[in-house]
Design an enzyme around this catalytic site. Structure first.
Site, PDB file in Angstrom:
ATOM      1  N   TRP A 101     -50.165   2.136 -15.644  1.00 26.13           N
ATOM      2  CA  TRP A 101     -49.078   1.154 -15.504  1.00 26.13           C
ATOM      3  C   TRP A 101     -47.758   1.857 -15.273  1.00 26.13           C
ATOM      4  O   TRP A 101     -46.928   1.392 -14.484  1.00 26.13           O
ATOM      5  CB  TRP A 101     -49.038   0.203 -16.697  1.00 26.13           C
ATOM      6  CG  TRP A 101     -50.316  -0.560 -16.794  1.00 26.13           C
ATOM      7  CD1 TRP A 101     -51.288  -0.436 -17.747  1.00 26.13           C
ATOM      8  CD2 TRP A 101     -50.815  -1.537 -15.857  1.00 26.13           C
ATOM      9  NE1 TRP A 101     -52.332  -1.276 -17.469  1.00 26.13           N
ATOM     10  CE2 TRP A 101     -52.076  -1.955 -16.322  1.00 26.13           C
ATOM     11  CE3 TRP A 101     -50.316  -2.097 -14.680  1.00 26.13           C
ATOM     12  CZ2 TRP A 101     -52.849  -2.908 -15.645  1.00 26.13           C
ATOM     13  CZ3 TRP A 101     -51.070  -3.050 -14.008  1.00 26.13           C
ATOM     14  CH2 TRP A 101     -52.312  -3.438 -14.491  1.00 26.13           C
ATOM     15  N   ASP A 168     -41.513  -0.816 -20.914  1.00 25.40           N
ATOM     16  CA  ASP A 168     -42.600  -1.757 -20.688  1.00 25.40           C
ATOM     17  C   ASP A 168     -43.361  -1.852 -22.011  1.00 25.40           C
ATOM     18  O   ASP A 168     -44.033  -0.915 -22.422  1.00 25.40           O
ATOM     19  CB  ASP A 168     -43.512  -1.220 -19.574  1.00 25.40           C
ATOM     20  CG  ASP A 168     -44.733  -2.103 -19.336  1.00 25.40           C
ATOM     21  OD1 ASP A 168     -44.916  -3.085 -20.079  1.00 25.40           O
ATOM     22  OD2 ASP A 168     -45.507  -1.803 -18.393  1.00 25.40           O
ATOM     23  N   LYS A 192     -50.857 -10.622 -23.826  1.00 28.25           N
ATOM     24  CA  LYS A 192     -51.559  -9.783 -24.800  1.00 28.25           C
ATOM     25  C   LYS A 192     -51.190 -10.182 -26.226  1.00 28.25           C
ATOM     26  O   LYS A 192     -52.023 -10.650 -26.975  1.00 28.25           O
ATOM     27  CB  LYS A 192     -51.287  -8.314 -24.529  1.00 28.25           C
ATOM     28  CG  LYS A 192     -51.888  -7.892 -23.178  1.00 28.25           C
ATOM     29  CD  LYS A 192     -51.337  -6.595 -22.694  1.00 28.25           C
ATOM     30  CE  LYS A 192     -51.479  -6.442 -21.207  1.00 28.25           C
ATOM     31  NZ  LYS A 192     -52.854  -6.449 -20.727  1.00 28.25           N
TER      32      LYS A 192
HETATM   33  N1  PMP Z   1     -47.833  -2.900 -18.031  1.00 31.70           N
HETATM   34  C1  PMP Z   1     -48.788  -2.754 -18.971  1.00 31.70           C
HETATM   35  C2  PMP Z   1     -48.573  -1.773 -20.081  1.00 31.70           C
HETATM   36  C3  PMP Z   1     -49.964  -3.519 -18.879  1.00 31.70           C
HETATM   37  O1  PMP Z   1     -50.914  -3.376 -19.802  1.00 31.70           O
HETATM   38  C4  PMP Z   1     -50.115  -4.443 -17.820  1.00 31.70           C
HETATM   39  C5  PMP Z   1     -51.320  -5.330 -17.683  1.00 31.70           C
HETATM   40  N2  PMP Z   1     -52.450  -4.978 -18.314  1.00 31.70           N
HETATM   41  C6  PMP Z   1     -49.115  -4.526 -16.851  1.00 31.70           C
HETATM   42  C7  PMP Z   1     -47.970  -3.755 -17.009  1.00 31.70           C
HETATM   43  C8  PMP Z   1     -49.218  -5.467 -15.696  1.00 31.70           C
HETATM   44  O2  PMP Z   1     -49.024  -6.723 -16.162  1.00 31.70           O
HETATM   45  P1  PMP Z   1     -49.178  -8.042 -15.278  1.00 31.70           P
HETATM   46  O3  PMP Z   1     -50.635  -8.202 -15.024  1.00 31.70           O
HETATM   47  O4  PMP Z   1     -48.592  -9.097 -16.155  1.00 31.70           O
HETATM   48  O5  PMP Z   1     -48.408  -7.855 -14.034  1.00 31.70           O
END
Ligand code: PMP
Length: 356
Positions: A101, A168, A192
């Site tokens: 991510w 994030d 989450k």
């Molecule tokens: N950042 C992190 C730490 C994540 O775990 C995730 C999704 N698992 C995301 C960003 C992306 O999130 P989204 O699917 O809401 O775009």
């Protein structure tokens, strides 16, 4: 019977929240209308939005220099919005590369300006969080991922920098007390620890905005969303309501300090079993182990299917590792009860008896 739900996200929510949310779908507070049939400009919904924003501010100890937004486009759109709003072409932003991510955030930032990856644990398969790095003083901001959902590492101490810190927190938001004042921007997809997918919470310190030269399209412009109080376009009303219910649930439970205690107890129990069970080992270095996403492997990979089958028989779901890593990942989000961790530990012990 409810499953022992270890899904990485969308993940488990408190039963009491699900009950209230489903009642609200049929009839919101005796209004004769379901919440999802109601205007976002109605008094009822404006109250929901205001309480949700207020609660986020309280949990992070924030004052009026911060704004809370509930936007759409997932945490992924924040990868784009952050540099779009904060980084001009000839400027540099610093990023810590701690997983997939973080890499995604870096990739997007490169479309807007220079990116300085101050440290990375890529060579080590993202098994740890780099600790030795220098953030250049001229960086516009420093971006970190507090919990790495796929690899299972978490930052328990945040870097002290002179540049605005951006985090994030998608997968460890509100899992423990955090002073939000250390950050200039915090974002988290709801799906989450807060609610269903469809909304992303963004906390932004207002003084970082309005400094880039480029023109910013309205939907991607934090200043516009702030001015319109997250109602520039129709917000994800239901998702925001479920977030509010979860925020209330955290308070009823005793707040973030209590949440942290429970999360330490749950994750310790599972890591203890991983370390003691002869069949399994933990993926990450012990000091950076995440309390939210516990990654572990079987020494003998050929047994994976059999273990998944045993888990299925024990009503355990969602423990298969991310496709890029394999093995297992048990996500222990706030709403996952201790009994579920005990059930997983029980299955691991049973498996060791059968195979040992
Ligand atoms: N950042 C992190 C730490 C994540 O775990 C995730 C999704 N698992 C995301 C960003 C992306 O999130 P989204 O699917 O809401 O775009």
């Amino acid at each position: 019977m409810r499953k022992h739900n270890f899904s990485p996200g969308p993940g488990i929510l408190p039963v009491s929240v699900l009950k209230q949310a489903s009642e609200a779908v049929l009839d919101y507070k005796g209004s004769g209308m379901g919440l999802i049939e109601m205007s976002h400009r109605s008094t009822d919904f404006i109250e929901i939005m205001e309480e949700a924003r207020q609660r986020v501010k309280q949990l992070f100890n924030l004052g009026d220099d911060y704004e809370v937004l509930f936007l759409q486009g997932g945490a992924s759109l924040q990868f784009t919005m952050i540099p779009y709003n904060l980084l001009d072409e000839n400027e540099t932003a610093a990023y810590l590369e701690t997983g997939q991510w973080a890499k995604g955030a870096i990739k997007e930032a490169r479309l807007f300006g220079n990116v300085d990856v101050v440290a990375s644990s890529a060579e080590n398969g993202f098994k740890n969080i780099p600790k030795d790095f220098v953030v250049p003083g001229n960086a516009k901001y420093f971006h970190i991922t507090t919990n790495n959902t796929i690899y299972g590492t978490e930052m328990f101490e945040f870097p002290k920098t002179d540049v605005p810190l951006i985090a994030d927190m998608s997968s460890d938001i509100f899992s423990r007390p955090v002073d939000g004042n250390q950050f200039s921007l915090i974002y988290a997809g709801a799906q989450k620890n807060m609610g269903p997918s469809g909304t992303t919470m963004v906390v932004v310190k207002k003084d970082i905005l309005g400094k880039v030269k480029r023109k910013i399209p309205s939907m991607l412009n934090y200043a516009i969303h702030i001015e319109k109080e997250s109602m520039y376009n129709t917000p994800a009303t239901f998702a925001i309501y479920v977030c509010l219910l979860t925020l209330r649930w955290i308070e009823e439970l005793g707040g973030l300090a209590e949440m942290e205690k429970i999360n330490i107890a749950k994750s310790s129990l599972l890591y203890q079993e991983i370390d003691n069970n002869p069949l399994f080992y933990g993926y990450t270095v012990p000091e950076d182990r995440s309390r939210m996403n516990v990654t572990f492997m079987l020494h003998n990979q050929d047994l994976e299917k059999e273990f998944v089958q045993l888990c299925k028989e024990r009503n355990i779901s969602g423990i298969k590792g991310h496709r890029t890593l394999g093995g297992f990942r048990a996500s222990l989000y706030n709403a996952l009860p201790m009994e579920s961790v005990e059930a997983l530990v029980g299955a691991m012990q049973e498996f060791a008896k059968i195979k040992g």
